[in-house]
Scaffold this motif. Sequence first.
Motif, short mmCIF file in Angstrom:
data_model
loop_
_atom_site.label_atom_id
_atom_site.label_comp_id
_atom_site.label_asym_id
_atom_site.label_seq_id
_atom_site.Cartn_x
_atom_site.Cartn_y
_atom_site.Cartn_z
N THR A 1 -11.90 5.63 30.69
CA THR A 1 -11.21 6.92 30.86
C THR A 1 -11.33 7.45 32.28
O THR A 1 -10.60 8.35 32.66
N SER A 2 -12.27 6.88 33.08
CA SER A 2 -12.42 7.32 34.47
C SER A 2 -11.42 6.63 35.40
O SER A 2 -11.34 6.96 36.58
N LEU A 3 -10.66 5.67 34.86
CA LEU A 3 -9.66 4.96 35.67
C LEU A 3 -8.41 5.83 35.80
O LEU A 3 -7.37 5.58 35.17
N THR A 4 -8.52 6.87 36.60
CA THR A 4 -7.41 7.80 36.80
C THR A 4 -6.78 7.70 38.17
O THR A 4 -5.67 8.19 38.39
N ASN A 5 -7.49 7.05 39.11
CA ASN A 5 -6.95 6.91 40.47
C ASN A 5 -6.13 5.62 40.53
O ASN A 5 -6.55 4.61 41.08
#
Length: 411
Positions: free
Chosen positions: A311-315
């Motif tokens: 879920t931290s793969l936003t960039n």
Amino acid sequence: MFHLIHSQLPLIFSLLIILVVAKILGEIAERFGQPSMIGEVLAGVILGPSLLNVVQNTGDLKVLAELGVFLLIVMTGLEIEAEEIRNSIRGKNIWIALLGFIIPFMSGTLTGYVFHFNNTFSIILGLCIAITALPVSIRILMDMGKLNTEVGRKIISAAIFNDIVSLLVLGVILDFTDETKKLKDIVYSSALIIGKIVIFIFFLMAAYYLFKLVKSKVGIVHPKVNAFLHYLKGKESLFAFVIVFVLAFSSIAEAMGLHFIIGAFLGAILLPRTIFAKGDFIKVKESTSGITMGFLSPVFFATLGLSMNITSLTNFPLLFMVLTVSFLSKILGGYLGGRVARLDRATSITIGMGMNARGIIGLVIANIALQRGFIDISVFSILVLMALLTTIFTPFFLSYGFHLIGRKTTR
């Protein structure tokens, strides 16, 4: 995402779950022609905060993971002899090793600057992209039956060079935690760390020439060493001797302010093989492989997955750029190195494709960077994903490359 268990599980129960899932997924990965580490990392992703969240990455697990890192590095070092390092930079091979490292390293570092990250992060990114993971490359080439081909030997030589240079550069930057330092402080710190590395290398060179002297007297030393080992009553005395030898180098490295994996890697390389009885060294490698690949390595790779959070793969722009640069720069570096070394186009492009697997060493560097606070969880997740994807695609790239070489030779 599912959160089945909110309380922290006991260590033994956590290990049970991790090992069962990691070994199952590792076996599945190998059935599809991939290194087992792919499945082991995915086990951590599934069990961790990305999906089920049933296992937490506790301090106890991190200690076991550190032991896993140590033995993985030792295992890698035991696959290399000091003479092979010389061969990796001898003659035209130096161009493949140099350009196969410099072009990806500069591309990764520039990517960090483009996204306005600090110097330390940019260099870490460059290192992770520049790596060619030696153990993974050996495994892929062995599975394809291409390890002893000209292309296979050149890929392995470049991987040896890449891993050693990357670990030495890592040793230089580990102390750079304060981005507000003045230029003179950075220069002083760099000079101090480089000085430590130079002293450590001189120590290694002295040890290397001492071991060469021992090798020349092997007819005298060999029987005495074996008589001593057979005199000992304890089990696995030779394995213990090897671990103590490597730990000594790791301790010296840490005492000088370097990371322990630098000492472990170089100590394992310098281990004098010829003073042991025939077959004993193979037994040591088997013992090391058994405890590493059977227990500690799956724990280490699973903890990498536990540290990830999908879920931290936003960039997504950074993710796309890192994946693109990691694939293209390595292929370009290997290709240009091959062409400068006067190899044909098909061989050069195959070398570039074969140098793409980041795997173990890249993940170790990313893990150290996360622990030291150089990168955050989102960047760590990107680097782990990059290491996995480049490793997964390398066998397919190599198959195509060897097809090109075969087509050229049949004309």
